[in-house]
Design an enzyme around this catalytic site. Structure first.
Site, PDB file in Angstrom:
ATOM      1  N   CYS A 140       0.802  -1.254   0.027  1.00 39.64           N
ATOM      2  CA  CYS A 140      -0.047  -0.034   0.120  1.00 39.64           C
ATOM      3  C   CYS A 140       0.917   1.259   0.079  1.00 39.64           C
ATOM      4  O   CYS A 140       0.404   2.480  -0.006  1.00 39.64           O
ATOM      5  CB  CYS A 140      -0.835  -0.006   1.146  1.00 39.64           C
ATOM      6  SG  CYS A 140      -2.045  -1.171   0.903  1.00 39.64           S
ATOM      7  N   HIS A 186     -12.071  10.823  -8.513  1.00 39.96           N
ATOM      8  CA  HIS A 186     -10.948  11.019  -9.686  1.00 39.96           C
ATOM      9  C   HIS A 186      -9.891  11.776  -9.167  1.00 39.96           C
ATOM     10  O   HIS A 186      -9.605  12.415 -10.041  1.00 39.96           O
ATOM     11  CB  HIS A 186     -11.677  11.416 -10.982  1.00 39.96           C
ATOM     12  CG  HIS A 186     -12.310  10.144 -11.782  1.00 39.96           C
ATOM     13  ND1 HIS A 186     -13.561   9.920 -11.222  1.00 39.96           N
ATOM     14  CD2 HIS A 186     -11.857   9.200 -12.404  1.00 39.96           C
ATOM     15  CE1 HIS A 186     -14.155   8.553 -11.901  1.00 39.96           C
ATOM     16  NE2 HIS A 186     -13.161   8.329 -12.795  1.00 39.96           N
ATOM     17  N   GLU A 205     -13.354   0.056   1.290  1.00 42.09           N
ATOM     18  CA  GLU A 205     -12.492   0.267   0.238  1.00 42.09           C
ATOM     19  C   GLU A 205     -12.197  -0.798  -0.595  1.00 42.09           C
ATOM     20  O   GLU A 205     -12.002  -0.531  -1.652  1.00 42.09           O
ATOM     21  CB  GLU A 205     -11.243   0.348   1.089  1.00 42.09           C
ATOM     22  CG  GLU A 205      -9.823   0.765   0.400  1.00 42.09           C
ATOM     23  CD  GLU A 205      -8.599   0.811   1.139  1.00 42.09           C
ATOM     24  OE1 GLU A 205      -8.143   1.795   1.677  1.00 42.09           O
ATOM     25  OE2 GLU A 205      -7.913  -0.332   1.239  1.00 42.09           O
TER      26      GLU A 205
END
Length: 146
Positions: A37, A78, A129
């Site tokens: 991550c 985005h 998530e």
């Protein structure tokens, strides 16, 4: 849309509003223990926001759904979360983990709600998530309208 059941928040307000949103965003966790991550990667986050209050506005709304969508989707969709000032202090409290994303969404929304005459309260933010991982954030102190 698939119907989702969320953890419930105990409160004494008359009205409870929930808004679901999807966000496509990238992030990375800038710490060595984050493993893979640490690299930039993306998610389609599923967000549910719970607002509560006792007073409706002149339109009969607790909060306009569009206001919530603009605050969350309009700001984060985005984007690369790490590039937002909210996540740039360098403190682990501001790394764009799912926990912090949920808290920051709550803070952004509450700042807007504090400007409204009825003083509604953001009592919960749910952020999924991945299909198997989610976080629920609830502010420790829920303000009272009184």
């Amino acid at each position: 849309m698939i119907q989702q059941i969320y953890p419930q928040v105990n409160h004494d307000y008359q009205y409870e509003l929930n808004k679901d949103m999807h966000l496509s965003a990238a992030h990375y966790v800038p710490h060595e223990s984050a493993g893979p991550c640490r690299n930039v990667h993306g998610h389609t986050y599923f967000v549910n926001v719970t607002i509560a209050g006792d007073t409706l506005d002149e339109s009969g709304f607790l909060v306009n759904f569009k206001t919530l969508k603009n605050l969350v989707h309009g700001q984060f969709d985005h984007t690369i979360l790490n590039e937002h000032a909210l996540f740039q202090s360098g403190s682990p409290e501001d790394f764009p983990t799912t926990e912090v994303v949920a808290r920051k969404i709550s803070e952004v929304i509450q700042a807007e709600l504090d400007q409204l005459p009825g003083k509604p309260v953001c009592v919960q933010v749910f952020v999924r998530e991945t299909p198997t991982s989610y976080v629920v954030f609830r502010p420790k102190k829920v303000k009272s309208n009184g």
